[in-house]
Design an enzyme around this catalytic site. Structure first.
Site, mmCIF file in Angstrom:
data_model
loop_
_atom_site.group_PDB
_atom_site.id
_atom_site.type_symbol
_atom_site.label_atom_id
_atom_site.label_comp_id
_atom_site.label_asym_id
_atom_site.label_seq_id
_atom_site.Cartn_x
_atom_site.Cartn_y
_atom_site.Cartn_z
ATOM 1 N N ALA A 153 0.907 -1.126 -0.010
ATOM 2 C CA ALA A 153 -0.088 -0.018 -0.071
ATOM 3 C C ALA A 153 0.950 1.335 0.033
ATOM 4 O O ALA A 153 0.618 2.330 -0.900
ATOM 5 C CB ALA A 153 -0.942 0.052 1.290
ATOM 6 N N CYS A 201 -0.565 -7.496 -7.823
ATOM 7 C CA CYS A 201 -0.624 -7.239 -6.380
ATOM 8 C C CYS A 201 -1.123 -5.951 -5.856
ATOM 9 O O CYS A 201 -1.720 -5.873 -4.841
ATOM 10 C CB CYS A 201 0.550 -7.601 -5.876
HETATM 11 P P1 NAD Z 1 0.504 -17.273 -9.604
HETATM 12 O O1 NAD Z 1 -0.943 -17.223 -10.106
HETATM 13 O O2 NAD Z 1 1.729 -17.154 -10.637
HETATM 14 O O3 NAD Z 1 0.751 -18.776 -8.993
HETATM 15 C C1 NAD Z 1 -0.218 -19.463 -7.983
HETATM 16 C C2 NAD Z 1 -0.044 -20.702 -8.429
HETATM 17 O O4 NAD Z 1 -0.588 -21.627 -7.525
HETATM 18 C C3 NAD Z 1 -0.634 -21.354 -9.794
HETATM 19 O O5 NAD Z 1 0.058 -21.998 -10.701
HETATM 20 C C4 NAD Z 1 -1.929 -22.151 -9.428
HETATM 21 O O6 NAD Z 1 -1.987 -23.269 -10.195
HETATM 22 C C5 NAD Z 1 -1.537 -22.927 -8.215
HETATM 23 N N1 NAD Z 1 -2.210 -23.351 -7.292
HETATM 24 C C6 NAD Z 1 -3.673 -22.783 -6.739
HETATM 25 N N2 NAD Z 1 -4.077 -23.562 -5.717
HETATM 26 C C7 NAD Z 1 -3.346 -24.499 -5.643
HETATM 27 C C8 NAD Z 1 -3.639 -25.611 -4.962
HETATM 28 N N3 NAD Z 1 -4.499 -25.911 -4.116
HETATM 29 N N4 NAD Z 1 -2.792 -26.807 -5.034
HETATM 30 C C9 NAD Z 1 -1.378 -26.369 -5.637
HETATM 31 N N5 NAD Z 1 -1.404 -25.559 -6.440
HETATM 32 C C10 NAD Z 1 -2.312 -24.490 -6.593
HETATM 33 O O7 NAD Z 1 0.389 -16.498 -8.301
HETATM 34 P P2 NAD Z 1 2.100 -15.536 -7.725
HETATM 35 O O8 NAD Z 1 2.105 -14.474 -8.594
HETATM 36 O O9 NAD Z 1 2.886 -16.786 -7.688
HETATM 37 O O10 NAD Z 1 1.420 -15.025 -6.415
HETATM 38 C C11 NAD Z 1 1.190 -15.992 -5.388
HETATM 39 C C12 NAD Z 1 0.963 -15.225 -4.116
HETATM 40 O O11 NAD Z 1 2.105 -14.446 -3.745
HETATM 41 C C13 NAD Z 1 -0.020 -14.533 -4.034
HETATM 42 O O12 NAD Z 1 -0.651 -14.262 -2.849
HETATM 43 C C14 NAD Z 1 0.486 -12.867 -4.272
HETATM 44 O O13 NAD Z 1 -0.349 -11.825 -3.831
HETATM 45 C C15 NAD Z 1 1.754 -13.149 -3.806
HETATM 46 N N6 NAD Z 1 3.055 -12.299 -4.207
HETATM 47 C C16 NAD Z 1 3.164 -12.161 -5.654
HETATM 48 C C17 NAD Z 1 4.316 -11.465 -6.090
HETATM 49 C C18 NAD Z 1 4.560 -11.385 -7.577
HETATM 50 O O14 NAD Z 1 5.495 -10.633 -7.828
HETATM 51 N N7 NAD Z 1 3.833 -11.984 -8.378
HETATM 52 C C19 NAD Z 1 5.257 -10.793 -5.082
HETATM 53 C C20 NAD Z 1 5.081 -11.164 -3.676
HETATM 54 C C21 NAD Z 1 3.773 -11.813 -3.192
HETATM 55 C C1 UGA Z 2 5.488 -4.955 -6.212
HETATM 56 C C2 UGA Z 2 6.640 -4.685 -4.907
HETATM 57 O O1 UGA Z 2 7.388 -3.801 -5.628
HETATM 58 C C3 UGA Z 2 7.021 -5.889 -4.480
HETATM 59 O O2 UGA Z 2 7.798 -5.526 -3.083
HETATM 60 C C4 UGA Z 2 5.879 -6.848 -4.042
HETATM 61 O O3 UGA Z 2 6.547 -8.170 -3.566
HETATM 62 C C5 UGA Z 2 5.178 -7.227 -5.081
HETATM 63 O O4 UGA Z 2 4.540 -6.063 -5.681
HETATM 64 C C6 UGA Z 2 4.144 -8.062 -4.916
HETATM 65 O O5 UGA Z 2 3.421 -8.139 -3.761
HETATM 66 O O6 UGA Z 2 3.389 -8.592 -5.913
HETATM 67 P P1 UGA Z 2 5.946 -5.750 -8.785
HETATM 68 O O7 UGA Z 2 4.224 -5.482 -8.773
HETATM 69 O O8 UGA Z 2 6.191 -6.884 -9.485
HETATM 70 O O9 UGA Z 2 6.307 -5.716 -7.281
HETATM 71 O O10 UGA Z 2 6.444 -4.689 -9.552
HETATM 72 P P2 UGA Z 2 6.825 -3.022 -9.104
HETATM 73 O O11 UGA Z 2 8.405 -2.628 -9.269
HETATM 74 O O12 UGA Z 2 6.572 -2.697 -7.863
HETATM 75 O O13 UGA Z 2 5.806 -2.208 -10.195
HETATM 76 C C7 UGA Z 2 4.548 -2.167 -9.838
HETATM 77 C C8 UGA Z 2 3.873 -1.242 -10.978
HETATM 78 O O14 UGA Z 2 4.330 0.167 -10.368
HETATM 79 C C9 UGA Z 2 4.374 -1.296 -12.245
HETATM 80 O O15 UGA Z 2 3.598 -1.177 -13.131
HETATM 81 C C10 UGA Z 2 5.524 -0.293 -12.516
HETATM 82 O O16 UGA Z 2 5.614 0.136 -13.761
HETATM 83 C C11 UGA Z 2 4.860 0.773 -11.623
HETATM 84 N N1 UGA Z 2 5.851 1.741 -11.041
HETATM 85 C C12 UGA Z 2 6.606 1.461 -10.239
HETATM 86 C C13 UGA Z 2 5.761 2.936 -11.351
HETATM 87 O O17 UGA Z 2 4.843 3.590 -12.097
HETATM 88 N N2 UGA Z 2 6.491 4.057 -11.014
HETATM 89 C C14 UGA Z 2 7.364 3.866 -9.941
HETATM 90 O O18 UGA Z 2 8.227 4.560 -9.704
HETATM 91 C C15 UGA Z 2 7.706 2.190 -9.744
#
Ligand code: NAD
Ligand code: UGA
Length: 467
Positions: free
Chosen positions: A227, A278
Site C-alpha cells: 500500500a 498485487c
Molecule cells: P500465480 O498465479 O503465478 O501462482 C499461483 C499458483 O498456485 C498457480 O500456478 C496455481 O495453479 C497454483 N495453485 C492454486 N491452488 C493450488 C492448490 N490448491 N494446489 C496446488 N497449486 C495450486 O501467483 P503468484 O504471482 O505466484 O502469487 C502467489 C501469491 O504471492 C499471491 O498471494 C501474491 O499476492 C503473492 N505475491 C506475488 C508477487 C508477485 O510478484 N507476483 C510478489 C509477492 C507476493
Molecule cells: C510489487 C512490489 O514492488 C514488491 O515488493 C511486492 O513483493 C510485489 O509488488 C507483490 O506483492 O506482488 P511488482 O508489482 O512486481 O512488485 O513490481 P513494481 O516494480 O513494484 O511495479 C509495480 C507497478 O508500478 C508497475 O506497473 C510499475 O511500472 C509501476 N511503477 C513502479 C511506477 O509506475 N513508478 C515507479 O516509480 C515504480
C-alpha cells in the site's frame, strides 16, 4: 526442533517458482519440491530446454544449477506434502469477483484448499508457511482448518513469511533481499518454528536482515508495504497532473523531493499508472479489512490510491484523443509494450490493457508490440477486458506485431506503455519515416529523449511535462 531437510512449495507461480528455486540453490543440503495442480506449468518448469513458464532475468541459471540436484517440480502434491518438514503455501489470492466482499476482499479459496490438502494427507508434524499475501489473521483460519482435519499425532506450526520480490528483478531481490520477514506466534513452539525457517535463510541472508515478529504484524506488514509503495506512485502521478497544467516537470519535482533523505529517490517515477497482480488487489484487501473493522476513514484513505491510479490511466487516454484533434476513430495507434513493467512477460492488471480497451472504444485501429508477452496472452487479456465484444470484432481492430518498427509503421501515434529499454534504443528516424504525419509520440513511461524526438519531427507528449 530438528533442522529442516525437506521443503515443499504449493504453487509454482511467479513467487513459489523463483523463491523456492533460490532456496534450493542456496541450500544444497535441503531437498525442495515445488508442486502445482497445473500440469502445463509443471511441464514447463521441467522442460529440457528451460522454456520456463515465466520470464525472469537470471531465473534460468538458477533452475539450471539446482533442478534434478535438490530442486524438483511435480504435480504429485500429496507425496511432496507427506515428505516435507516445511511447506510453503504460495498459491494465488486474487480479489473476489462475487459474493461477500466482491471487488475488494481476497479470495482465499486456493489457500483454503491447499491447507485442507495438507491436513488430509500429512502423516507427521509440519511447519506451514504462508508465502501468499493474505488478509490479517488468515493464519488463525489455517490453524483451525489444520487442527480440525488432521490426524491426531500431527502438529502444525504456522508461520507468515510474506514475499517482497518485484517481478523483473526477482532473482536479485531474492539473492539480496532488503529484509526477510518471519511472523510466528510468540510461544516456544512458534519461536522454534520461526528459528527453523530463519536457519534456511541464514544460508545466504545476513542475520540482521531477517526480521522476526508476531504473526499478525507480519501479515499486515505485507499489505502495508504494498500500500505504501503504490501510494508513492499515486502521489507522484497526482503531481504529474499538476505539472502538465502548470509547466512544471515531474522528473525535476521527483528529483528535488527525492533528495530529502526522509523521502528518498526510489519509486517516484511518474507513469501511465501502476499495474501488476498485487498493488491493486492488496490495497483493496486493506480497504476491505479497514471497512470490516469499522474504520471508514482509513478505508477511504487507501481506496483513493486505487482511484487515483484509474484516473491516471483515463487521463492519459484523454490526452491522446485530445491531442489527435479530438478523434482517434479509424486512426492507427501503435502501443509499445503490453507487460505491466519491463523485464517481465506478466500482463496482470497491466495499464496497457486499459489503454488499448479505451482506444478500441474510440474505434481506433491498434497495433501492439511487446518483446515478451505471448500473442495468445494479449488476445486473452483483451477478451477478458471487453467481455461484451465478440473476439472477431476485437481482432478486426487489433494487430499484434513482431517488432517495434512494424508496430509503428503507418501509424498516426506511438504510445509507450511499458518501459522496455529497446523502445528507447529503436531507430526513431526510421520510425518517423514510416509513420503518417503529423507523427505523434505519447510517452507514458518517461522513457524517450523528447528533445531528440522533436528534432526528428515528432510531436511529443510526455507524462508530467507541461511543455
Ligand atoms: P500465480 O498465479 O503465478 O501462482 C499461483 C499458483 O498456485 C498457480 O500456478 C496455481 O495453479 C497454483 N495453485 C492454486 N491452488 C493450488 C492448490 N490448491 N494446489 C496446488 N497449486 C495450486 O501467483 P503468484 O504471482 O505466484 O502469487 C502467489 C501469491 O504471492 C499471491 O498471494 C501474491 O499476492 C503473492 N505475491 C506475488 C508477487 C508477485 O510478484 N507476483 C510478489 C509477492 C507476493
Ligand atoms: C510489487 C512490489 O514492488 C514488491 O515488493 C511486492 O513483493 C510485489 O509488488 C507483490 O506483492 O506482488 P511488482 O508489482 O512486481 O512488485 O513490481 P513494481 O516494480 O513494484 O511495479 C509495480 C507497478 O508500478 C508497475 O506497473 C510499475 O511500472 C509501476 N511503477 C513502479 C511506477 O509506475 N513508478 C515507479 O516509480 C515504480
Amino acid at each position: 526442533m530438528p533442522a529442516v531437510s525437506k521443503v515443499c512449495c504449493i504453487g509454482a507461480g511467479y513467487v513459489g517458482g523463483p523463491t523456492c528455486a533460490v532456496i534450493a540453490l542456496k541450500c544444497p543440503h535441503v531437498q525442495v519440491t515445488i508442486v502445482d495442480l497445473n500440469q502445463d506449468r509443471i511441464d514447463a518448469w521441467n522442460s529440457p530446454d528451460y522454456k520456463l513458464p515465466i520470464y525472469e532475468p537470471g531465473l534460468k541459471d538458477v533452475v539450471r544449477q539446482a533442478r534434478g540436484r535438490n530442486l524438483f517440480f511435480s504435480t504429485n502434491i500429496d507425496q511432496a506434502i507427506q515428505d516435507a518438514d516445511l511447506i510453503f503455501v504460495s498459491v494465488n489470492t486474487p480479489t473476489k469477483k462475487s459474493g461477500v466482499g466482491a471487488g475488494f476482499a481476497a479470495d482465499l479459496k486456493y489457500v483454503e484448499s491447499a491447507t485442507r490438502r495438507i491436513a488430509k494427507v500429512a502423516t507427521s508434524n509440519k511447519i506451514v508457511v504462508e508465502k501468499s499475501t493474505v488478509p490479517c489473521r488468515t493464519a488463525e483460519s489455517m490453524r483451525t482448518i489444520l487442527e480440525a482435519n488432521s490426524r491426531p499425532n500431527c502438529r502444525f506450526d504456522i508461520l507468515s513469511n510474506p514475499e517482497f520480490l518485484a517481478e523483473g528483478t526477482a532473482i536479485s531481490d531474492l539473492f539480496n533481499p532488503d529484509r526477510v520477514l518471519i511472523g510466528s506466534l510468540q510461544t516456544p513452539d512458534g519461536i522454534a518454528a520461526s528459528n527453523a525457517l530463519r536457519d534456511i535463510y541464514a544460508n545466504w541472508v545476513p542475520t540482521d536482515r531477517v526480521l522476526t515478529v508476531g504473526l499478525w504484524s507480519s501479515e499486515l506488514s505485507k499489505l502495508a508495504a504494498n500500500a505504501m509503495l503504490a501510494q508513492r506512485i499515486s502521489s507522484i502521478n497526482a503531481l504529474s497532473a499538476i505539472c502538465e497544467a502548470t509547466g512544471a516537470n515531474i522528473d525535476e519535482v521527483a528529483h528535488a523531493i527525492g533528495y530529502d533523505s526522509r523521502i528518498g529517490p526510489k519509486f517516484l517515477r511518474a507513469s501511465v499508472g501502476f499495474g501488476g497482480s498485487c498493488f491493486q488487489k492488496d490495497i483493496l484487501n486493506l480497504v476491505y479489512l479497514s471497512r470490516s473493522l469499522h474504520l471508514p476513514e482509513v478505508a477511504d484513505y487507501w481506496e483513493q490510491v486505487v482511484i487515483m491510479n484509474e484516473y491516471q490511466k483515463r487521463r492519459f487516454t484523454k490526452t491522446v484523443v485530445d491531442t489527435l484533434f479530438n478523434t482517434i476513430t479509424g486512426k492507427h495507434i501503435a502501443v509499445l509494450g503490453f507487460a505491466f513493467k519491463a523485464d517481465t512477460g506478466d500482463t496482470r492488471e497491466s495499464p496497457a490493457i486499459t489503454l488499448v480497451k479505451d482506444f478500441l472504444q474510440e474505434k481506433a485501429l491498434v497495433n501492439i508490440y511487446d518483446p515478451q508477452v505471448e500473442r495468445e496472452q494479449i488476445w486473452a487479456d483483451l477478451a477478458e477486458a471487453m467481455p461484451s465484444v465478440p473476439s472477431s470484432d476485437i481482432q478486426k481492430q487489433v494487430h499484434i506485431t513482431s517488432s517495434a518498427l512494424e508496430c509503428c509503421r503507418n501509424a498516426e501515434a506511438v504510445v509507450i506503455a511499458t518501459e522496455w529499454r529497446e523502445f528507447r534504443e529503436i531507430d526513431w528516424e526510421l520510425v518517423y519515416a514510416g509513420m503518417n504525419k503529423p507523427a505523434f509520440v505519447f510517452d507514458g513511461r518517461l522513457l524517450v529523449d523528447a528533445q531528440k524526438l522533436r528534432g526528428i519531427g515528432f510531436q511529443v507528449t510526455v507524462i508530467g511535462r507541461g511543455e
